[in-house]
Design a protein around this motif. Structure first.
Motif, short mmCIF file in Angstrom:
data_model
loop_
_atom_site.label_atom_id
_atom_site.label_comp_id
_atom_site.label_asym_id
_atom_site.label_seq_id
_atom_site.Cartn_x
_atom_site.Cartn_y
_atom_site.Cartn_z
N ALA A 114 30.20 78.58 112.58
CA ALA A 114 30.34 80.04 112.68
C ALA A 114 29.16 80.74 112.02
N ARG A 115 28.77 80.28 110.87
CA ARG A 115 27.66 80.89 110.14
C ARG A 115 26.35 80.76 110.94
N HIS A 116 26.11 79.58 111.49
CA HIS A 116 24.87 79.38 112.25
C HIS A 116 24.86 80.19 113.54
N LEU A 117 25.99 80.28 114.22
CA LEU A 117 26.05 81.11 115.42
C LEU A 117 25.81 82.58 115.06
N ASP A 118 26.41 83.04 113.98
CA ASP A 118 26.22 84.42 113.54
C ASP A 118 24.74 84.68 113.21
N LEU A 119 24.09 83.72 112.55
CA LEU A 119 22.67 83.87 112.23
C LEU A 119 21.81 83.98 113.50
N ARG A 120 22.28 83.39 114.60
CA ARG A 120 21.56 83.48 115.88
C ARG A 120 21.91 84.74 116.66
N GLY A 121 22.78 85.58 116.09
CA GLY A 121 23.16 86.82 116.76
C GLY A 121 24.31 86.67 117.73
N GLN A 122 24.96 85.53 117.73
CA GLN A 122 26.10 85.28 118.62
C GLN A 122 27.37 85.91 118.05
N ALA A 123 28.12 86.62 118.88
CA ALA A 123 29.41 87.15 118.45
C ALA A 123 30.36 85.98 118.20
N VAL A 124 30.97 85.97 117.05
CA VAL A 124 31.83 84.87 116.66
C VAL A 124 33.01 85.41 115.85
N ARG A 125 34.14 84.77 116.00
CA ARG A 125 35.31 85.08 115.16
C ARG A 125 35.96 83.76 114.80
N VAL A 126 36.52 83.74 113.61
CA VAL A 126 37.10 82.50 113.08
C VAL A 126 38.58 82.71 112.83
N LEU A 127 39.38 81.79 113.38
CA LEU A 127 40.83 81.79 113.16
C LEU A 127 41.17 80.56 112.31
N VAL A 128 41.77 80.80 111.17
CA VAL A 128 42.06 79.73 110.21
C VAL A 128 43.56 79.49 110.20
N TRP A 129 43.95 78.22 110.38
CA TRP A 129 45.36 77.87 110.52
C TRP A 129 45.91 77.26 109.24
N CYS A 130 45.64 77.91 108.11
CA CYS A 130 46.22 77.53 106.83
C CYS A 130 45.93 78.65 105.84
N SER A 131 46.61 78.61 104.71
CA SER A 131 46.35 79.61 103.68
C SER A 131 45.07 79.21 102.92
N PRO A 132 44.36 80.18 102.36
CA PRO A 132 43.11 79.88 101.67
C PRO A 132 43.25 78.85 100.55
N ASP A 133 44.40 78.80 99.90
CA ASP A 133 44.58 77.86 98.78
C ASP A 133 44.67 76.40 99.23
N ARG A 134 44.84 76.15 100.52
CA ARG A 134 44.87 74.77 101.03
C ARG A 134 43.48 74.23 101.37
N ILE A 135 42.48 75.08 101.37
CA ILE A 135 41.11 74.68 101.71
C ILE A 135 40.45 74.18 100.44
N GLN A 136 39.98 72.92 100.46
CA GLN A 136 39.43 72.31 99.25
C GLN A 136 38.08 71.66 99.51
N GLY A 137 37.41 71.27 98.43
CA GLY A 137 36.17 70.50 98.50
C GLY A 137 35.06 71.24 99.22
N ASP A 138 34.28 70.48 100.02
CA ASP A 138 33.16 71.06 100.76
C ASP A 138 33.63 72.15 101.73
N ALA A 139 34.81 71.98 102.31
CA ALA A 139 35.33 72.99 103.22
C ALA A 139 35.52 74.31 102.48
N ALA A 140 36.00 74.27 101.24
CA ALA A 140 36.21 75.50 100.46
C ALA A 140 34.88 76.18 100.15
N ILE A 141 33.86 75.40 99.86
CA ILE A 141 32.53 75.98 99.61
C ILE A 141 32.04 76.71 100.85
N ASN A 142 32.14 76.06 102.00
CA ASN A 142 31.67 76.68 103.24
C ASN A 142 32.55 77.85 103.66
#
Length: 185
Positions: free
Chosen positions: A29-57
């Motif tokens: 998503a970040r790289h597409l946005d940097l290229r000017g591409q319209a992007v939207r992200v749908l996340v299928w969990c609560s933020p507290d379940r995202i851990q490790g490298d995924a949480a950093i990104n």
């Protein structure tokens, strides 16, 4: 190569799960946005379940201003996908086994029913990377961008209908590890 395929005809919707596959979706998503591409992200969990490298990104993406929503069910996913040029499957990765649980089973079904072409990150969600066996809810990808080498299960006839066009992406893995994993000289 795979990112270039996403940049035409409308917005790209990226569906992310709680693990590292979701983290790959945040990077895409970040790289597409940097290229000017319209992007939207749908996340299928609560933020507290995202851990490790995924949480950093996740935190980097959230700070970037890319539209990001947390959802609990797939009730209106068809409407959210309408008008998308592509949907990126970053729901489940190589560590996933067995049938996808709720709400991801319904998310997979809705993506498959949407008619929007899907690009699977590393493997189609619901497909066992070792055996190639699909779960009853498995993404039917138009393209699969897998990392380093083909997964063993991709070589089975059962996996073929779910993979679409297969791309192996070099991510700079050490040659000795690739050799060990693939058994190739």
């Amino acid at each position: 190569d795979c990112l270039g395929r996403l940049g035409s005809g409308g917005p790209v919707t990226i569906c992310c799960g709680p693990g590292n596959n979701g983290g790959d979706g945040y990077v895409i998503a970040r790289h597409l946005d940097l290229r000017g591409q319209a992007v939207r992200v749908l996340v299928w969990c609560s933020p507290d379940r995202i851990q490790g490298d995924a949480a950093i990104n996740y935190r980097i993406l959230k700070a970037s201003g890319v539209p990001l929503e947390h959802l609990g069910d797939a009730a209106d996913l068809a409407a959210r996908l309408a008008g998308s040029a592509w949907v990126v499957d970053a729901l489940l990765g190589t560590g996933s086994q067995g049938e996808p649980r709720s709400p991801l089973d319904a998310v997979i079904a809705a993506i498959n029913a949407s008619g929007v072409p899907a690009l699977a990150v590393d493997l189609p969600s619901g497909l066992d990377c070792d055996t190639g066996r699909p779960a009853s809810h498995t993404i039917r990808a138009a393209h699969t961008c897998t990392f380093v080498a083909l997964k063993r299960g991709f070589l089975t006839p059962a996996a073929r209908p779910y993979l679409g066009v297969l791309h192996v992406i070099d991510i700079g893995a050490p040659r000795a590890l690739v050799k060990e994993y693939t058994g190739q000289e």
